[in-house]
Motif scaffolding. Structure first.
Motif, short mmCIF file in Angstrom:
data_model
loop_
_atom_site.label_atom_id
_atom_site.label_comp_id
_atom_site.label_asym_id
_atom_site.label_seq_id
_atom_site.Cartn_x
_atom_site.Cartn_y
_atom_site.Cartn_z
N GLN A 1 48.79 57.92 49.40
CA GLN A 1 49.85 57.16 48.73
C GLN A 1 51.20 57.85 48.84
O GLN A 1 52.23 57.19 49.01
N GLU B 1 49.63 57.27 38.38
CA GLU B 1 48.18 57.47 38.28
C GLU B 1 47.77 57.91 36.88
O GLU B 1 46.69 57.54 36.39
N SER C 1 45.72 60.14 46.46
CA SER C 1 47.11 60.49 46.15
C SER C 1 47.86 60.95 47.40
O SER C 1 49.04 60.65 47.58
N HIS D 1 50.51 50.42 44.62
CA HIS D 1 49.28 51.15 44.32
C HIS D 1 48.93 51.12 42.83
O HIS D 1 47.74 51.23 42.48
N TYR D 2 49.94 50.97 41.97
CA TYR D 2 49.71 51.01 40.51
C TYR D 2 50.48 49.87 39.86
O TYR D 2 51.53 50.08 39.24
N THR E 1 50.33 66.38 40.64
CA THR E 1 49.24 66.75 39.73
C THR E 1 49.64 67.93 38.87
O THR E 1 49.39 67.95 37.67
N ILE F 1 53.97 59.14 42.09
CA ILE F 1 52.59 58.69 42.27
C ILE F 1 51.69 59.29 41.20
O ILE F 1 50.83 58.60 40.61
N ALA F 2 51.87 60.58 40.91
CA ALA F 2 51.03 61.24 39.91
C ALA F 2 51.27 60.67 38.52
O ALA F 2 50.31 60.49 37.74
#
Length: 270
Positions: free
Chosen positions: A91, A150, A88, A176-177, A114, A146-147
């Motif tokens: 990223q 994810e 993370s 990334h996702y 997070t 990003i979190a």
């Protein structure tokens, strides 16, 4: 707060920032470390911008320093100090915590996003499969996006006054996702079937700011999170509550982030 123990065997952690007087982490994290049986303290470290690199590299040579928290304005600069990164952090392109491994190398992590995901889940809102509208694609917004990706968010609509920055973040999320449909949008106030609205901008912190976008009546089923902590009730939060929405401010996010950083630190503490 009474320090339970402070002696020659005490392990050190620090929080680095400029300024640093506002930080709550020394009291909160020291209490948590000692509650789980660690002879350790976390101290505030005011590092000036021109001396950041030399100061941090010197601090990281201390034999009894096990970890550092990184706050504004150094999260991106601290990336270069890590020998390795959690995915993370790589990223997002920033770190807010560094821990020393037993071999002396340092690993960086990013836990801002997070903390938000954990705060949502604690409130009973599961991000997986959700359509999210985000305002702000800066440092905080990047970590949050990003979190959420994810965590399995179905789609992210990202607005920023800097359209290029929003587009870059959307592309980074998609890279990334790929299962998360991220896109930059041009209308901050438009809400379609969004289930979660997050304000990652500073709009609402100062008196007279108003809302970050000219929202009309919000659907009561919309979950609204404003990551601002002071004031605890922003104009957006006040408007959303008046519409019957569930609302969170940034305090639960910070608390959950602190717990995540504590776990990161103590997994490899000496």
């Amino acid at each position: 707060m009474t320090i339970a123990r402070l002696d020659g065997a005490t392990r050190l952690y620090g929080i680095v920032g400029h300024p640093i007087a506002q930080a709550r982490s020394p009291e909160v994290m020291t209490a948590r470390l000692q509650q789980i049986g660690h002879n350790a303290v976390l101290v505030p470290l005011h590092v000036l911008p021109d001396a950041f690199d030399s100061t941090l590299r010197g601090l990281m040579q201390l034999g009894n320093l096990d970890g550092l928290m990184i706050t504004v304005p150094y999260k991106a600069r601290a990336l270069a100090l890590a020998d390795s990164l959690l995915p993370s952090a790589a990223q997002v392109g920033a770190v807010n915590a560094l821990r020393r491994h037993a071999d002396g190398t340092w690993q960086g992590g990013m836990f801002d996003g997070t903390g938000l995901v954990l705060a949502l889940r604690a409130e009973g809102f599961e991000p997986r499969g959700r359509l999210v509208k985000m305002l702000g694609a800066g440092g905080a917004g990047s970590a949050v996006a990003i979190a959420l990706a994810e965590a399995g968010a179905r789609a992210l609509d990202i607005f920023d006054t800097d359209a290029a920055r929003a587009a870059e973040l959307a592309q980074r999320v998609t890279t990334h996702y790929p299962d998360c449909q991220a896109r930059a949008v041009t209308d901050p106030a438009h809400l379609d079937d969004h289930e979660l609205l997050i304000n990652c901008t500073p709009i609402g912190m100062q008196p007279g700011d108003g809302m970050p976008a000219p929202f009309g009546r919000l659907d009561p089923s919309l979950f609204v999170m404003d990551i601002i902590m002071k004031p605890p009730v922003t104009p957006l939060a006040e408007h959303a509550r008046a519409c019957g929405c569930t609302v969170l401010n940034g305090i639960p996010m910070l608390d959950q982030q602190a717990q995540a950083v504590l776990s990161f630190f103590t997994e490899t503490s000496s």
